[in-house]
Design an enzyme around this catalytic site. Structure first.
Site, PDB file in Angstrom:
ATOM      1  NE  ARG A  37      -2.853  -2.450   3.049  1.00  0.00           N
ATOM      2  CZ  ARG A  37      -3.471  -2.363   4.367  1.00  0.00           C
ATOM      3  NH1 ARG A  37      -3.803  -1.630   5.149  1.00  0.00           N
ATOM      4  NH2 ARG A  37      -4.087  -3.772   4.403  1.00  0.00           N
ATOM      5  CG  ASP A  82       0.858   5.806   3.590  1.00  0.00           C
ATOM      6  OD1 ASP A  82      -0.738   5.380   4.162  1.00  0.00           O
ATOM      7  OD2 ASP A  82       0.736   6.272   4.632  1.00  0.00           O
ATOM      8  CE1 TYR A 111       7.209   3.555  -0.800  1.00  0.00           C
ATOM      9  CE2 TYR A 111       8.165   0.944  -0.120  1.00  0.00           C
ATOM     10  CZ  TYR A 111       7.294   1.814  -0.347  1.00  0.00           C
ATOM     11  OH  TYR A 111       6.409   1.098  -0.181  1.00  0.00           O
ATOM     12  NE  ARG A 131       5.501  10.759   4.939  1.00  0.00           N
ATOM     13  CZ  ARG A 131       3.317  11.030   5.045  1.00  0.00           C
ATOM     14  NH1 ARG A 131       2.558   9.507   5.406  1.00  0.00           N
ATOM     15  NH2 ARG A 131       3.390  11.663   5.914  1.00  0.00           N
TER      16      ARG A 131
END
Length: 252
Positions: free
Chosen positions: A55, A57, A115, A203
C-alpha cells in the site's frame, strides 16, 4: 473452463488526488486500486481484483508500483497496457504488462522494494514542486546526512521508525542500500532499498535526516534512535509529497 492468466503490471502514478492505494469505503475518495480495477474490469468484461505489492498512503506517488491480477480474458499484454490506460485517469498509467506463472502474486512474491524520497532544496519555494517533493530549503548540511546513512544498513529492528498503532507483528527489516543523489540542481533524492518497510518508515527516516541536516541532531543520532526502538525519540514524519515507490524486485 478456461484457466485464468496471471498478469503482472507496473504502474506509475501521481498520488496527490488519491486517498492512497487501497480501496476504501464509499465517500473516502478515489484510490489507485479502485481506478485500476474499474478500468481492467471494463477491458476484461468481468470483475477484476488487483493485488498490489504494497500500500501507499494518500499523496504518495509511484514510479514502479507492481500489481497482479487474474483473468480468463483472451486479452494480450499489449492490450492490457493500451486498453487499460484508455480507461484510467491521466494521473495513473500502466507502463508494462507481462503474463506470469500461475503462482505469481505481486505482494507475496516480492523480495525487495526501493523507495525514493525527494527533497526540494531551492532557496525559494518552487510552486511546480508542490506535492511532488518536500521543500526543505538550501541550508541543510547534506554531508552530515550522508555520514548518518550507514547506520540504516543491515538487518535491524526499525521500531523507532514505525507509525504509532501499527499492527505489524515484527519490526525487523533489512536495508541493503541507503544513498543520496542529486538528479536535478534543486533536488536531493534519498533512495532506500530493503526487504520491506514499516508503515511511515521511509517518511520518518526522511524526517530524521532533515533534522540532522538542519543541525538539530548529530549524525550519530540515527544509530542511537534505532537502538532505542522508541518512536518518541525519532524526528517528525516527513510529508507524503516526496515519497515514491520506485521499484519492486522479484525472484528471477
Amino acid at each position: 473452463m478456461i484457466a485464468p492468466k496471471i498478469f503482472k503490471i507496473i504502474i506509475e502514478y501521481d498520488g496527490r488526488n488519491f486517498a492512497g492505494w487501497q480501496k476504501q469505503a464509499a465517500g473516502a475518495g478515489p484510490t489507485i486500486q479502485g481506478v485500476l480495477e474499474a478500468a481492467l474490469s471494463r477491458l476484461c468484461a468481468h470483475p477484476v481484483q488487483v493485488h498490489g505489492s504494497g500500500r501507499t498512503d494518500a499523496g504518495v506517488h509511484a514510479r514502479g508500483q507492481t500489481a497482479s491480477f487474474a483473468t480468463p480474458s483472451p486479452r494480450t499484454a499489449e492490450e492490457i497496457i493500451s486498453g487499460g490506460n484508455s480507461g484510467l485517469p491521466p494521473e495513473v498509467a500502466i507502463l508494462e504488462a507481462k503474463e506470469m506463472p500461475p503462482d505469481f502474486h505481486a505482494r507475496f512474491k516480492a523480495i525487495r522494494k526501493v523507495y525514493d524520497y525527494d527533497f526540494a532544496i531551492s532557496p525559494i519555494r518552487r510552486p511546480l514542486r508542490l506535492g511532488r517533493a518536500w521543500w526543505v530549503g538550501s541550508k541543510l548540511n547534506w554531508a552530515a546526512v550522508t555520514l548518518a546513512l550507514p547506520a540504516l544498513l543491515g538487518e535491524q529492528d526499525f521500531k523507532a521508525f514505525q507509525s504509532a498503532g501499527s499492527q505489524t507483528t515484527s519490526s525487523i527489516r533489512t536495508i541493503y542500500r541507503a544513498n543520496l543523489t542529486q538528479p536535478e540542481t534543486d533536488l536531493v533524492r534519498l533512495t532506500l532499498e530493503g526487504s520491506g518497510f514499516l508503515h511511515h518508515m521511509v517518511r520518518t527516516i526522511a524526517g530524521q535526516l532533515a533534522e540532522i541536516g538542519r543541525g538539530r541532531l548529530p549524525a550519530t543520532s540515527l544509530a542511537e534512535i534505532i537502538r532505542a526502538r522508541d518512536r518518541r525519540l525519532a524526528g517528525p514524519t516527513a510529508p507524503p509529497d516526496g515519497l515514491y515507490l520506485a521499484q519492486v524486485h522479484y525472484p528471477l
